[in-house]
Design an enzyme around this catalytic site. Structure first.
Site, PDB file in Angstrom:
ATOM      1  N   PRO A   1      51.498  26.374  53.050  1.00 41.96           N
ATOM      2  CG  PRO A   1      49.769  26.397  51.492  1.00 41.96           C
ATOM      3  CD  PRO A   1      50.339  25.620  52.611  1.00 41.96           C
ATOM      4  CD  GLU A   2      55.258  31.308  55.699  1.00 43.12           C
ATOM      5  OE1 GLU A   2      55.457  32.526  55.746  1.00 43.12           O
ATOM      6  OE2 GLU A   2      56.068  30.475  56.136  1.00 43.12           O
TER       7      GLU A   2
END
Length: 268
Positions: free
Chosen positions: A2-3
């Site tokens: 995840p960003e």
DNA sequence: AGGTCGACCTGGCAGC
DNA sequence: TGCTGCCAGGTCGACC
């Protein structure tokens, strides 16, 4: 993994459910993900604690406990925080007072759970850069900070000590929308390009949050579901596919060991 | 100090 | 069917 948009989605979901919950029990099945304490002390410190706040800084999720300590979760590439029943593959899980479990899954085991009394104990949090969705991130700041930077603009966008939360997917997407070649030296961008970069960074991240993130491989939100922004990705992972603007093939290059996707014709 | 590279891990997939 | 090599959303420490 995840960003910023994916982590923000998880954070908002968790906030609704876990704030006010007490951790009844902690199970550590893989001691590797708990880095700064023994599993025993980790369990002992978190058991019976009530979660009073959930926050995000860059790609990290921060749980604040009533006693004043903080649990920091960095999912890295494949970490997931999923609420519901116990998942068999969970590396760590927390039994909450509402009967639900909060599972930490992590296929590649890069992620880490850190427990601290003060956030400043974590180097990651001491050195992390500006939040791109805060007022501190603005064209004037960007212009000043980018001057004299020789690194390619794509590397600078991904530098967590510069801007917090942008990773490999969104760096390519932002630059495509700006029409800026990812290999350009950051310090050589013109003022109009800097303004555009600021504007597109904010809009890509906000749009991705609105669509609950991207699911390129195994990202899942707190409900265990995929994000929908993957359908709106224009260059990432699309080597040799036609550019949506000019129909020429998307290129893949490697910058600092990471794949970058861009259109040679549309990005200069 | 700024910048780059390899290491840290597991698993899926392509090619032979 | 296996094997090998490559690839994957991140971060850190070592090095230039």
């Amino acid at each position: 993994m995840p960003e910023l948009p994916e982590v923000e989605t998880i954070k908002r979901d968790l906030e609704k459910t876990v704030v006010g919950q007490t951790i009844l029990e902690v199970y550590v099945h893989d001691t590797m993900v708990v880095r700064n304490l023994s599993a025993k002390r980790f369990k002992g410190s978190l058991a019976k604690q009530t979660i009073i706040r959930v926050d995000r800084r860059g790609k990290a999720i921060i749980f604040e406990m009533k006693s004043g300590c903080f649990l920091i979760v960095q999912p890295m590439m494949t970490g997931q925080l999923v609420l519901g029943l116990r998942t068999p593959q969970a590396r760590v899980y927390f039994k909450l007072s509402n009967g639900q479990y909060l599972n930490y899954n992590d296929q590649r085991r890069f992620g880490r759970l850190t427990l601290v009394d003060h956030l400043s104990e974590m180097k990651f949090l001491r050195t992390i850069g500006v939040e791109p969705l805060s007022g501190a991130f603005n064209p004037g700041w960007l212009k000043t900070q980018m001057r004299f930077r020789k690194t390619p603009i794509k590397n600078l966008l991904m530098n967590q000590n510069f801007i917090a939360g942008i990773g490999n997917i969104y760096a390519s997407e932002i630059l495509f929308r700006c029409g800026i070649n990812p290999q350009r030296a950051a310090g050589r961008l013109k003022i109009e390009e800097i303004k555009l970069l600021h504007e597109q960074t904010v809009s890509v991240l906000n749009e991705a949050i609105q669509f609950r993130g991207s699911s390129v491989n195994n990202y899942r939100d707190a409900k265990g579901e995929k994000g929908h922004f993957v359908n709106r990705i224009q260059v990432y992972g699309r080597e040799n596919e036609k550019c949506v603007r000019c129909q020429r093939p998307i290129q893949r290059i490697v910058q600092s060991g990471r794949s970058t996707f861009f259109c040679k014709r549309c990005q200069s």
